[in-house]
Motif scaffolding. Structure first.
Motif, mmCIF file in Angstrom:
data_model
loop_
_atom_site.group_PDB
_atom_site.id
_atom_site.type_symbol
_atom_site.label_atom_id
_atom_site.label_comp_id
_atom_site.label_asym_id
_atom_site.label_seq_id
_atom_site.Cartn_x
_atom_site.Cartn_y
_atom_site.Cartn_z
ATOM 1 N N LEU A 20 0.854 -1.183 0.000
ATOM 2 C CA LEU A 20 0.000 0.000 0.000
ATOM 3 C C LEU A 20 0.887 1.229 0.000
ATOM 4 N N VAL A 21 0.729 2.076 -1.011
ATOM 5 C CA VAL A 21 1.606 3.230 -1.160
ATOM 6 C C VAL A 21 0.792 4.506 -1.331
ATOM 7 N N LYS A 22 1.411 5.597 -0.973
ATOM 8 C CA LYS A 22 0.796 6.915 -1.133
ATOM 9 C C LYS A 22 1.763 7.787 -1.913
ATOM 10 N N SER A 23 1.271 8.336 -3.013
ATOM 11 C CA SER A 23 2.131 9.201 -3.827
ATOM 12 C C SER A 23 2.397 10.503 -3.079
ATOM 13 N N ARG A 24 3.611 10.994 -3.231
ATOM 14 C CA ARG A 24 4.004 12.257 -2.618
ATOM 15 C C ARG A 24 3.796 13.402 -3.610
ATOM 16 N N ARG A 25 3.821 14.593 -3.092
ATOM 17 C CA ARG A 25 3.655 15.780 -3.942
ATOM 18 C C ARG A 25 4.702 15.839 -5.055
ATOM 19 N N ALA A 58 -0.134 -3.005 -10.768
ATOM 20 C CA ALA A 58 -0.385 -1.764 -10.028
ATOM 21 C C ALA A 58 -1.851 -1.372 -10.169
ATOM 22 N N TYR A 59 -2.431 -0.960 -9.054
ATOM 23 C CA TYR A 59 -3.831 -0.553 -9.013
ATOM 24 C C TYR A 59 -3.932 0.861 -8.447
ATOM 25 N N ASP A 60 -4.659 1.729 -9.141
ATOM 26 C CA ASP A 60 -4.965 3.059 -8.627
ATOM 27 C C ASP A 60 -6.174 2.945 -7.711
ATOM 28 N N VAL A 61 -6.055 3.462 -6.497
ATOM 29 C CA VAL A 61 -7.179 3.401 -5.561
ATOM 30 C C VAL A 61 -7.535 4.772 -4.998
ATOM 31 N N GLU A 62 -6.858 5.819 -5.484
ATOM 32 C CA GLU A 62 -7.097 7.152 -4.929
ATOM 33 C C GLU A 62 -8.524 7.635 -5.126
ATOM 34 N N PHE A 63 -9.260 6.993 -6.022
ATOM 35 C CA PHE A 63 -10.652 7.372 -6.256
ATOM 36 C C PHE A 63 -11.544 6.991 -5.076
ATOM 37 N N VAL A 71 -2.120 0.507 -4.883
ATOM 38 C CA VAL A 71 -1.763 -0.796 -4.335
ATOM 39 C C VAL A 71 -0.920 -1.484 -5.390
ATOM 40 N N TRP A 72 0.286 -1.855 -4.986
ATOM 41 C CA TRP A 72 1.179 -2.597 -5.873
ATOM 42 C C TRP A 72 1.133 -4.049 -5.433
ATOM 43 N N MET A 73 0.696 -4.929 -6.327
ATOM 44 C CA MET A 73 0.605 -6.348 -6.024
ATOM 45 C C MET A 73 1.800 -7.057 -6.645
ATOM 46 N N TRP A 74 2.633 -7.579 -5.790
ATOM 47 C CA TRP A 74 3.826 -8.304 -6.216
ATOM 48 C C TRP A 74 3.551 -9.792 -6.119
ATOM 49 N N VAL A 102 3.226 2.716 2.810
ATOM 50 C CA VAL A 102 2.372 2.830 3.989
ATOM 51 C C VAL A 102 2.271 1.511 4.731
ATOM 52 N N GLU A 103 2.110 0.427 3.980
ATOM 53 C CA GLU A 103 1.967 -0.884 4.624
ATOM 54 C C GLU A 103 2.322 -1.964 3.608
ATOM 55 N N ILE A 104 2.862 -3.053 4.118
ATOM 56 C CA ILE A 104 3.205 -4.201 3.297
ATOM 57 C C ILE A 104 2.477 -5.410 3.871
ATOM 58 N N LEU A 105 1.645 -6.040 3.024
ATOM 59 C CA LEU A 105 0.828 -7.164 3.465
ATOM 60 C C LEU A 105 1.165 -8.400 2.637
ATOM 61 N N PRO A 106 2.016 -9.292 3.147
ATOM 62 C CA PRO A 106 2.338 -10.521 2.421
ATOM 63 C C PRO A 106 1.279 -11.584 2.653
ATOM 64 N N GLY A 107 1.129 -12.446 1.669
ATOM 65 C CA GLY A 107 0.171 -13.534 1.810
ATOM 66 C C GLY A 107 0.431 -14.637 0.818
#
Length: 115
Positions: A20-25, A58-63, A71-74, A102-107
């Motif tokens: 989970l990532v947040k783009s910076r200015r 890569a998924y845009d979720v800012e909407f 969200v970057w899915m590796w 922001v967060e890394i969620l492995p599964g």
């Protein structure tokens, strides 16, 4: 990130990681040409180097979200392959300069069903 940057290698991932990532200015201030250039120069070489063992979607979720913008899915063949990609990305402007991780969620997909 574009799908063009996604490696096409086929494998059964042993690990899936949702980053989970947040783009910076600094990223948002770049025009689309500059963003594309940054991806080509810094991210695509990392993906190309690991194309046989790691894939990125890569998924845009800012909407729909405020805490994260993407969200970057590796998908990785193994933990070492994923770790190598993260180490390489940490040496680029994307990690903590243009994006906050922001967060890394492995599964594992259907881990319960595999038992």
């Amino acid at each position: 990130m574009s799908q063009a940057a996604t490696p096409a290698a086929e494998f059964q991932p042993a690990l899936t990681v949702f980053m989970l990532v947040k783009s910076r200015r600094e990223w948002l201030a770049l025009d689309s040409n500059a963003r594309g250039r940054m991806l080509r120069e810094h991210v695509e070489p990392v993906l190309a180097q690991h194309r046989d063992s790691v894939r990125l979607r890569a998924y845009d979720v800012e909407f729909y979200a405020t805490r994260v913008t993407d969200v970057w899915m590796w998908e990785a063949a193994d933990h070492q392959a994923y770790e190598a990609v993260v180490e390489a990305l940490r040496d680029t402007p994307f990690w903590d300069h243009l994006f906050d991780i922001v967060e890394i969620l492995p599964g594992s997909s259907n881990a319960y069903g595999k038992q």
